[in-house]
Enzyme design. Sequence first.
Site, PDB file in Angstrom:
ATOM      1  N   HIS A 224       0.776  -1.040   0.184  1.00 34.44           N
ATOM      2  CA  HIS A 224      -0.160   0.289   0.061  1.00 34.44           C
ATOM      3  C   HIS A 224       1.338   1.360  -0.137  1.00 34.44           C
ATOM      4  O   HIS A 224       0.339   2.415  -0.656  1.00 34.44           O
ATOM      5  CB  HIS A 224      -0.572   0.053   1.531  1.00 34.44           C
ATOM      6  CG  HIS A 224      -2.446   0.984   1.328  1.00 34.44           C
ATOM      7  ND1 HIS A 224      -1.931   2.185   0.436  1.00 34.44           N
ATOM      8  CD2 HIS A 224      -3.764   0.628   1.655  1.00 34.44           C
ATOM      9  CE1 HIS A 224      -3.352   2.768   0.393  1.00 34.44           C
ATOM     10  NE2 HIS A 224      -4.045   1.751   1.056  1.00 34.44           N
TER      11      HIS A 224
ATOM     12  N   GLU B  49      -9.569   0.716 -20.235  1.00 35.39           N
ATOM     13  CA  GLU B  49      -9.734   0.298 -21.051  1.00 35.39           C
ATOM     14  C   GLU B  49      -8.185  -0.819 -21.747  1.00 35.39           C
ATOM     15  O   GLU B  49      -7.674  -0.245 -22.683  1.00 35.39           O
ATOM     16  CB  GLU B  49     -10.081   0.918 -22.636  1.00 35.39           C
ATOM     17  CG  GLU B  49     -10.929   0.432 -23.505  1.00 35.39           C
ATOM     18  CD  GLU B  49     -12.495  -0.254 -23.290  1.00 35.39           C
ATOM     19  OE1 GLU B  49     -11.977  -1.478 -24.017  1.00 35.39           O
ATOM     20  OE2 GLU B  49     -12.757   0.604 -23.125  1.00 35.39           O
TER      21      GLU B  49
END
Length: 454
Positions: free
Chosen positions: A168, A393
């Site tokens: 993280h 995408e």
Amino acid sequence: MGTIREGHQPPLIQDLKVTVHDTSVVLPAQPTPRRSMFLSNIDQVLNFDVQTIHFFGPHPDHPPDAVVRKLRDALSQILVHYDFLAGRLVVDPAGSGRLVFDCNSAGIGFVVASSEYNLDDVGDLVYPNPAFEQLVTKVICPDDKPLGIFQVTSFKCGGFAIGIQTNHSTFDGLSFKMFLDNLSALAADKPLLFEPCNNRELLAARSPPSVTFPHPELMKLDMLPCSGADSSAPVFENTTEHLDFKIFRLTSEDIACLKRQAEDGGVKRASGFNTVTALVWRCKALSAGQGEAGDDERLSTLLYAVDIRSRLSPPLPQSYAGNAVLTAYATASCKDLRAGPLSLLVEMVKEGSARMTDKYARSAIDWGELYKGFPNGEFLVSSWWRLGFADVEYPWGRPRYSCPLVYHRKDIILLFPDIDPALQNDNVNVLVALPPDEMAKFQSLFHKFLQESV
């Protein structure tokens, strides 16, 4: 009206029968300078791993073996721009005692695997299936700890999952989304969509540190239970007790009703996040109580993350590649949570976010410089609702669904988007894990308060 997504209908597959075929290390495509990279006080307390899984249906032009090649090449290229991801997290050799990234080009892990099932056999992708653990590799070598590991698992139908583990300290949700956008662009042989800003000195503490606000949302390290100097301690510990998991689905219409109730009570422009969070706060706090008698004066503190990029002066670059979120809080008595109007709670959540000005954020960062503490509250709402991971995408299409691998924690409630982004709705799934008696209370309260909004 909100519904409950039951995970046992149909039964969950307990074993995805995953076979690992290859484990390797991906290195940057070209040499990068060896350097030590400063980490902010926000990064310092986020030394734990986060796993996300991205499911893809079959694509006629991109079978899994082709995806493996494209993804490996794209990762090699992107490590030139995100050189810290190919490094290692170490204690500063200069003796400051802080964690730093040793940008040493050691690389990230890459795993190729397959499942004996079709993707459709897996069932409900939203429900936290323990078998999803098999789609993420957490360790590739006992003596090495890459900051990122990618696993591509192909299904018999030609669909596949990309499981990603990152420390993280490398990314928050927004910067990880931008990383994925850039990765997808490189996989399609296009230039980066965002040039990452890797200067974490922008969030350095002031010299000398100046704490100008009280910070009840933070707890000093020496006040933590079982305190110690382990900077990798999670914000909330995993629990060994049995937890029930349920997903409460709120439709766009449900959220509109809740917002209307809040605005009728005086809230100006109630947001979906603030309103849903207020509802969840009310149910979670009251489900943990002992009932109405004697519980009214108990205080409940809600925690949630606020992006500070645009709140600083001057603002951080939107492409800041690191952790630029701080913990906001709201505190109310159980009496107000039970009997007060929803508008009161929504206003409290809204005020918690509004509190996060440049001066407050700088004070919180300086507090971390002095006290090395952790977030302090009853529970945390972690929102993945509008991060947009399912909107990336790739050459092989958008994910069918993207989600974090769920932890065994009752003090973190997760907000997820709906599984079908093509519907263009604002539905949200609320994932709750609680002991059975508390879950029964939560469920009853959830439907009670939601019914009142109609």
